[in-house]
Write an enzyme that holds these catalytic residues in place. Structure first.
Site, PDB file in Angstrom:
ATOM      1  N   ASP A  95       8.589 -27.294 -29.738  1.00 45.91           N
ATOM      2  CA  ASP A  95       9.615 -26.281 -29.941  1.00 45.91           C
ATOM      3  C   ASP A  95       9.081 -25.009 -30.601  1.00 45.91           C
ATOM      4  O   ASP A  95       8.323 -25.080 -31.582  1.00 45.91           O
ATOM      5  CB  ASP A  95      10.687 -26.899 -30.853  1.00 45.91           C
ATOM      6  CG  ASP A  95      11.897 -26.007 -31.060  1.00 45.91           C
ATOM      7  OD1 ASP A  95      12.694 -25.903 -30.122  1.00 45.91           O
ATOM      8  OD2 ASP A  95      12.028 -25.428 -32.154  1.00 45.91           O
ATOM      9  N   ASP A 139      11.018 -34.342 -28.582  1.00 46.32           N
ATOM     10  CA  ASP A 139      11.022 -32.950 -29.005  1.00 46.32           C
ATOM     11  C   ASP A 139      10.317 -32.861 -30.358  1.00 46.32           C
ATOM     12  O   ASP A 139      10.548 -33.691 -31.239  1.00 46.32           O
ATOM     13  CB  ASP A 139      12.479 -32.469 -29.148  1.00 46.32           C
ATOM     14  CG  ASP A 139      12.651 -31.048 -28.677  1.00 46.32           C
ATOM     15  OD1 ASP A 139      11.890 -30.189 -29.157  1.00 46.32           O
ATOM     16  OD2 ASP A 139      13.548 -30.786 -27.851  1.00 46.32           O
ATOM     17  N   HIS A 145      18.823 -26.512 -22.362  1.00 49.67           N
ATOM     18  CA  HIS A 145      19.929 -26.578 -23.331  1.00 49.67           C
ATOM     19  C   HIS A 145      20.136 -25.262 -24.070  1.00 49.67           C
ATOM     20  O   HIS A 145      21.020 -25.173 -24.923  1.00 49.67           O
ATOM     21  CB  HIS A 145      19.641 -27.695 -24.326  1.00 49.67           C
ATOM     22  CG  HIS A 145      18.462 -27.375 -25.193  1.00 49.67           C
ATOM     23  ND1 HIS A 145      17.189 -27.233 -24.677  1.00 49.67           N
ATOM     24  CD2 HIS A 145      18.364 -27.104 -26.514  1.00 49.67           C
ATOM     25  CE1 HIS A 145      16.367 -26.911 -25.659  1.00 49.67           C
ATOM     26  NE2 HIS A 145      17.052 -26.814 -26.782  1.00 49.67           N
ATOM     27  N   ASP A 146      19.290 -24.261 -23.800  1.00 47.25           N
ATOM     28  CA  ASP A 146      19.435 -22.943 -24.441  1.00 47.25           C
ATOM     29  C   ASP A 146      19.905 -21.875 -23.462  1.00 47.25           C
ATOM     30  O   ASP A 146      20.084 -20.719 -23.850  1.00 47.25           O
ATOM     31  CB  ASP A 146      18.079 -22.452 -24.975  1.00 47.25           C
ATOM     32  CG  ASP A 146      17.573 -23.258 -26.163  1.00 47.25           C
ATOM     33  OD1 ASP A 146      18.399 -23.867 -26.862  1.00 47.25           O
ATOM     34  OD2 ASP A 146      16.353 -23.250 -26.374  1.00 47.25           O
ATOM     35  N   GLU A 161       6.989 -24.829 -25.646  1.00 50.77           N
ATOM     36  CA  GLU A 161       8.012 -23.802 -25.449  1.00 50.77           C
ATOM     37  C   GLU A 161       7.369 -22.477 -25.841  1.00 50.77           C
ATOM     38  O   GLU A 161       7.413 -22.056 -26.988  1.00 50.77           O
ATOM     39  CB  GLU A 161       9.253 -24.074 -26.309  1.00 50.77           C
ATOM     40  CG  GLU A 161      10.403 -23.163 -25.903  1.00 50.77           C
ATOM     41  CD  GLU A 161      11.457 -22.975 -26.996  1.00 50.77           C
ATOM     42  OE1 GLU A 161      12.566 -22.555 -26.662  1.00 50.77           O
ATOM     43  OE2 GLU A 161      11.171 -23.215 -28.176  1.00 50.77           O
TER      44      GLU A 161
HETATM   45  O1  ISL Z   1      11.558 -17.038 -29.428  1.00 52.34           O
HETATM   46  C1  ISL Z   1      12.504 -16.719 -28.782  1.00 52.34           C
HETATM   47  C2  ISL Z   1      12.379 -15.472 -28.071  1.00 52.34           C
HETATM   48  O2  ISL Z   1      11.093 -14.922 -28.299  1.00 52.34           O
HETATM   49  C3  ISL Z   1      13.720 -17.561 -28.756  1.00 52.34           C
HETATM   50  O3  ISL Z   1      14.227 -17.616 -27.494  1.00 52.34           O
HETATM   51  C4  ISL Z   1      13.343 -18.941 -29.279  1.00 52.34           C
HETATM   52  O4  ISL Z   1      12.040 -19.252 -28.973  1.00 52.34           O
HETATM   53  C5  ISL Z   1      14.178 -20.030 -28.773  1.00 52.34           C
HETATM   54  O5  ISL Z   1      15.500 -19.814 -29.139  1.00 52.34           O
HETATM   55  C6  ISL Z   1      13.676 -21.311 -29.379  1.00 52.34           C
HETATM   56  O6  ISL Z   1      14.472 -22.374 -29.003  1.00 52.34           O
HETATM   57  C7  ISL Z   1      14.151 -23.608 -29.559  1.00 52.34           C
HETATM   58  O7  ISL Z   1      14.139 -23.580 -30.964  1.00 52.34           O
HETATM   59  C8  ISL Z   1      15.378 -23.323 -31.591  1.00 52.34           C
HETATM   60  C9  ISL Z   1      16.500 -24.208 -31.067  1.00 52.34           C
HETATM   61  O8  ISL Z   1      17.735 -23.739 -31.535  1.00 52.34           O
HETATM   62  C10 ISL Z   1      16.521 -24.243 -29.562  1.00 52.34           C
HETATM   63  O9  ISL Z   1      17.515 -25.115 -29.110  1.00 52.34           O
HETATM   64  C11 ISL Z   1      15.150 -24.654 -29.123  1.00 52.34           C
HETATM   65  O10 ISL Z   1      15.055 -24.853 -27.740  1.00 52.34           O
HETATM   66  C12 ISL Z   1      15.180 -23.558 -33.048  1.00 52.34           C
HETATM   67  O11 ISL Z   1      14.630 -24.808 -33.246  1.00 52.34           O
END
Ligand code: ISL
Ligand code: CA
Length: 559
Positions: free
Chosen positions: A199, A98, A328-329, A256
């Protein structure tokens, strides 16, 4: 490259904190993960995306990195990590790490320096602004806290954090910072990892100037996620990162990426694009609004299929999306996408089949292959996740009572995917001998790996056979490379598509209704349909008519 390794492998996402504890402290760790690599090998996994294992104070569970070149002490040491890499390679499993570079932890040495004084050499590694009459510089909201700005008394300025307060955003406008990031990435790539899951990458370019935007929620704040992602200058950063890191290493990357305009996909995936692949979040975000979880709705099976088919269409001939039903989100896919009557073994396999057979890179999130479900959290105190606590407060603010707020948060909480892996029906599901850092889902007695491995008809064995089919040389040309062609699109709660290859055609067909269905596909007339996969029950495909039981899903080879 026509047949790179990443197109033909199945990926598995590991949240190490919750996978396997080896020393009884209640926290999953690298030695524990190593002890479970055989499990992944039996399943047929070819690559692992490992969530952050870097040194971190864990305000956001590793997504707040204190030291990019050190392993989190709860997880082990760099020697453990090197052993992990070696043991994975011995089993022909690639490791994707990651990469969290939109922000760091406020305990990162860069930020510790940065906040000291306005002329500190690290000041410009982060984003500092004056307030407006004692208030935030603008009305941007953070994903995890109300405002995206926090005040720092030492220098009487505010720093930007699109996520938590302890996650200050890095300043990508600063070329020195960018070089440091590329050096760090290359350091990991030189160690022999296969690449990165990148990320929150659409957030790295901030729109200048830092002005107010029209409010999109009741407290006057605005979520700038979408605005950030459409910044043209973002492309220069992504291109530079690729040129200086992943490209010279021929490394894999999966971004992501949220909110990408479909017309822009070719710059993100495909030959010489910024990334090897990006996640397809179209179905995950379906039903979401800016107001918060209390206002969100899960998609119906028909909305789900429409999302999948749109993504197949826009990526065809361009590149490979990475396909998921959860991570995981997210809530557990089976608890989110399946109607209540379908939340059983048959329905879970059906959903698994529908997404897994699509074109793209299939990612399986830990426990998905067992049919792990959302957790019935008994109270908000049982939830650890930083964003869940924020959303709970938002629920109360708009007038929900505590019970209603808990219900909303229990459905969407990121901790649904983070409860410990259910290995067996012994204490704590076999995850730890100590006290787990997050409650074990009480369902572990019924849903666990030990009871499913080798049991005919189990969800685990079903996933195993799907993976084996995808890896079967006879079908690879069609399942990996074949074009997707939806059929019966207007049939309510039926999801069906052909995968057309040079050697054969495959029909994937599923019935999301709670009753039997019979449909007609004229093209099948006069052809034989051989069952390659079936989630249970009898199925008939005779003379162009296909009969399916309730919640049945079948993969046919059509000859
Ligand atoms: O950007 C979003 C919506 O436009 C959010 O959903 C965001 O991109 C998302 O929460 C990002 O997640 C990632 O980064 C976070 C972390 O807490 C998450 O676990 C990870 O997957 C911050 O690093
Ligand atoms: Ca441990």
């Amino acid at each position: 490259m026509k047949h790179p390794w990443w197109k033909e492998r199945v990926f598995y996402q590991i949240y190490p904190r919750s996978f396997q504890d080896s020393n009884g402290d209640g926290i999953g760790d690298i030695p524990g993960l190593i002890s479970r690599l055989d499990y992944l090998q039996w399943l047929g996994i070819g690559a692992v995306w490992l969530c952050p294992v870097y040194d971190s104070p864990n305000d956001d569970m590793g997504y707040d990195i204190r030291d990019y070149r050190k392993i989190m002490s709860e997880f082990g040491t760099m020697e453990d990590f090197d052993r992990l890499l070696e043991e994975m390679h011995r089993r022909d499993i690639k490791l994707v790490m990651d990469l969290v570079v939109n922000h760091s932890s406020d305990e990162n040495a860069w930020f510790v320096e940065s906040r000291k004084s306005k002329d500190n050499p690290y000041r410009d590694y982060y984003i500092w602004r004056d307030g407006r009459g004692g208030k935030e510089p603008n009305n941007w909201s953070s994903f995890f806290t109300p405002s995206a700005w926090s005040y720092d008394a030492a220098t009487e300025q505010w720093y930007l954090h699109l996520f938590g307060e302890k996650q200050p955003d890095l300043n990508w406008e600063n070329p020195k910072l960018r070089e440091e990031i590329y050096k760090m990435m290359n350091w990991w790539l030189d160690k022999g990892i296969a690449g990165f899951r990148v990320d929150a990458i659409m957030n790295i370019k901030k729109p200048l100037p830092f002005q107010d935007y029209p409010a999109d929620r009741e407290d006057g704040l605005c979520n700038v996620g979408g605005i950030l992602g459409s910044q043209e200058g973002l492309r220069d950063f992504l291109n530079e990162m690729h040129e200086k890191t992943t490209k010279p290493h021929h490394a894999f990357s999966v971004g992501e990426v949220f909110g990408l305009d479909d017309s822009d996909i070719s710059r993100f995936i495909g030959d010489d694009a910024y990334f090897t692949s990006i996640f397809d979040f179209r179905q995950n975000v379906a039903g979401q609004t800016m107001l918060g979880w209390y206002d969100w709705k899960a998609p119906t099976p028909d909305e789900y299929k429409e999302c999948c088919f749109t993504s197949q269409k826009v990526s065809e001939g361009v590149g490979f999306f990475s396909n998921i039903i959860e991570n995981h989100d997210e809530p557990r896919g089976v608890s989110h996408y399946l109607p209540e009557y379908a939340q059983n073994e048959k329905g879970k396999k059906l959903l698994g089949m529908m997404y897994f057979m699509l074109k793209g890179l299939p990612f399986i999130y830990q426990g998905q292959e067992l049919g792990m479900e959302n957790c019935a959290f008994p109270s908000i105190e049982a939830i650890d996740d930083v964003s869940s606590r924020d959303e709970y407060q938002r629920c109360l603010k708009v007038g929900l009572n505590e019970k209603e707020a808990l219900k909303v948060v229990s459905h969407y909480s990121r901790d649904n995917g983070r409860t410990p892996f259910q290995w067996n029906d012994e204490k704590n599901g076999g995850f730890t001998t100590g006290t787990p850092w997050l409650m074990v889902n009480p369902q572990y007695k019924e849903i666990n790996a030990a009871s499913q491995i080798g049991r005919e008809g189990s969800i685990y064995e079903f996933y195993k056979s799907m993976i084996a089919l995808r890896r079967d040389d006879r079908y690879e040309d069609t399942i990996v490379y074949g074009v997707t062609e939806p059929v019966l699109e207007d049939q309510k709660d039926i999801m069906a598509y052909f995968r057309r290859g040079e050697k054969q055609d495959i029909l994937v067909i599923g019935n999301f209704r709670d009753e039997a269905a019979e449909v007609e596909i004229p093209e099948l007339k006069g052809k034989t349909c051989q069952v390659l996969l079936n989630n249970g029950g009898t199925c008939m495909a005779v003379d162009g008519r296909v009969k399916l039981e309730a919640l049945q899903g079948v993969v046919f080879e059509v000859k």
